[in-house]
Design a protein around this motif. Structure first.
Motif, short mmCIF file in Angstrom:
data_model
loop_
_atom_site.label_atom_id
_atom_site.label_comp_id
_atom_site.label_asym_id
_atom_site.label_seq_id
_atom_site.Cartn_x
_atom_site.Cartn_y
_atom_site.Cartn_z
N ARG A 1 0.96 -1.20 0.18
CA ARG A 1 -0.04 -0.07 0.21
C ARG A 1 0.90 1.23 -0.13
O ARG A 1 1.78 1.15 0.80
CB ARG A 1 -0.91 0.13 1.19
N TYR B 1 0.08 11.37 -3.98
CA TYR B 1 -0.19 10.45 -4.35
C TYR B 1 -0.23 9.20 -3.22
O TYR B 1 0.63 9.00 -2.85
CB TYR B 1 0.13 9.58 -5.60
N THR B 2 -1.47 8.65 -3.11
CA THR B 2 -1.62 7.49 -2.08
C THR B 2 -2.49 6.46 -2.99
O THR B 2 -3.08 6.69 -3.84
CB THR B 2 -2.28 7.56 -0.92
N SER B 3 -2.34 5.31 -2.40
CA SER B 3 -3.10 4.39 -3.16
C SER B 3 -4.68 4.32 -2.98
O SER B 3 -5.30 3.07 -3.13
CB SER B 3 -2.47 2.74 -3.24
N ASP C 1 -10.56 1.37 -2.85
CA ASP C 1 -8.94 1.60 -2.52
C ASP C 1 -8.14 0.66 -2.36
O ASP C 1 -8.29 -0.57 -2.29
CB ASP C 1 -9.04 2.77 -1.30
N HIS C 2 -6.82 1.10 -2.37
CA HIS C 2 -5.46 0.07 -2.27
C HIS C 2 -5.76 -1.14 -3.09
O HIS C 2 -5.60 -2.35 -2.78
CB HIS C 2 -5.44 -0.35 -0.95
N TYR D 1 -4.19 -3.09 -6.91
CA TYR D 1 -3.31 -3.00 -7.84
C TYR D 1 -4.03 -2.55 -9.25
O TYR D 1 -4.70 -3.30 -9.83
CB TYR D 1 -2.42 -4.27 -8.07
N SER E 1 -2.27 3.19 -9.60
CA SER E 1 -1.22 3.11 -8.46
C SER E 1 0.13 2.65 -8.91
O SER E 1 1.31 2.90 -8.34
CB SER E 1 -1.77 2.02 -7.33
N ARG F 1 3.73 4.02 -8.65
CA ARG F 1 5.11 3.50 -7.70
C ARG F 1 6.27 3.43 -8.73
O ARG F 1 7.28 3.88 -7.75
CB ARG F 1 4.53 2.24 -7.29
#
Length: 309
Positions: free
Chosen positions: A39, A68-70, A80-81, A83, A87, A91
């Motif tokens: 995450r 940015y966050t997942s 959310d979170h 793959y 996202s 990364r």
């Protein structure tokens, strides 16, 4: 021709990269829950997105970018979170910069708007036609089953505000691409599906006008033949939609098709085709990562060529 347009976008003065991901469930990696260790909880330093808290509203006068966050970065449904292309590109992009950024990548800005099971043709009813361009304006946030957003009008508004904002705070944002992940119309009878030939130009021309600069529109090839078999449906709708995509590619050098058939995971003669989970329609995490690697590679080629000018 693909690299020609990317190189045009990534001029030496480019100071922001933009990735736009729109569509249905594969656009946000439906069901692909991240392991806790994967995450992105701490906001990235060089990748930014549009958080739902600040941007999932009608009548905005401007957008608000956040590290940015997942989670919270899809302006469509709440899932959310996962793959997904967004996202995983975030990364990879941050990792490239953290490694010393030899290609001099600028900061990346991601715009993601997707809701599962949504089509463009109005025939499936208001719970499944949220991309219909003429749908009355509406925005009810939440998870799939609750969320109800008229996605075209909302996306046009967000794209215009986001790009105008970047042109104010930066000088020359370069768009890596707009990735369109469709598929939910191909189950319709052919007499209804034929409306796509009229509605897709409205959709994509609307996006282009709102964005206001050159970019490549990437149309994700439909490969869900085994899902259609599961449902007892013919493949003709899938082939019809793919043919529409091919015609758009032939008529416009700024439109390309992208296909998971080109990934190392593709297997022609298996039920999952090597690219889907067991439902035969949603991509695996590996395929989502492959899409992300593809766009990073295009960006690296683009910016390195721009630096050489």
């Amino acid at each position: 021709m693909m690299n020609h347009y990317l190189t045009r976008a990534a001029e030496p003065s480019a100071d922001a990269a933009v990735m736009i991901v729109l569509g249905q469930s594969n656009a946000h990696g439906h069901g692909l829950a991240m392991k806790a260790a994967d995450r992105i909880d701490k906001p990235l330093k060089n990748v930014f997105g549009l958080n739902r808290m600040y941007n999932q509203h009608l009548g905005l006068s401007d957008v608000t970018w956040s590290g940015y966050t997942s989670s919270e970065m899809n302006l469509g449904e709440t899932q959310d979170h996962t793959y997904c292309l967004s996202s995983e590109l975030a990364r990879l992009w941050q990792a490239e910069i953290d490694r010393g950024n030899p290609r001099q990548l600028p900061d990346l800005y991601i715009i993601q708007i997707s809701i599962g099971a949504q089509g463009v043709v109005p025939a499936k009813g208001e719970q499944n036609n949220m991309w219909y361009p003429y749908r009355p304006e509406k925005l009810i946030p939440g998870p799939l089953g609750t969320v109800d957003i008229s996605l075209f009008s909302y996306s046009v508004s967000i794209l215009k505000l986001a790009m105008n904002h970047l042109r104010k705070i930066k000088k020359n944002p370069a768009i890596i691409g707009l990735h369109w992940s469709g598929a939910n119309d191909c189950v319709l009878p052919m007499d209804q599906l034929e409306e796509l030939a009229i509605l897709y130009p409205v959709l994509f021309q609307g996006f282009r006008k709102a964005i206001g600069q050159d970019y490549i529109l990437y149309l994700e090839k439909l490969l869900l033949k085994n899902r259609l078999k599961d449902l007892g449906l013919p493949e003709e709708g899938m082939h019809f939609e793919n043919e529409l995509y091919r015609k758009m590619v032939q008529s416009d050098s700024q439109v390309k098709m992208i296909s998971a058939e080109a990934s190392p995971f593709w297997e022609e003669d298996t039920l999952t085709n090597g690219i889907f989970v067991e439902d035969h329609v949603h991509y695996t995490a590996d395929v989502q990562k492959w899409f992300a690697h593809y766009y990073l590679k295009q960006a690296l080629l683009s910016f390195s060529k721009a630096d050489a000018l």
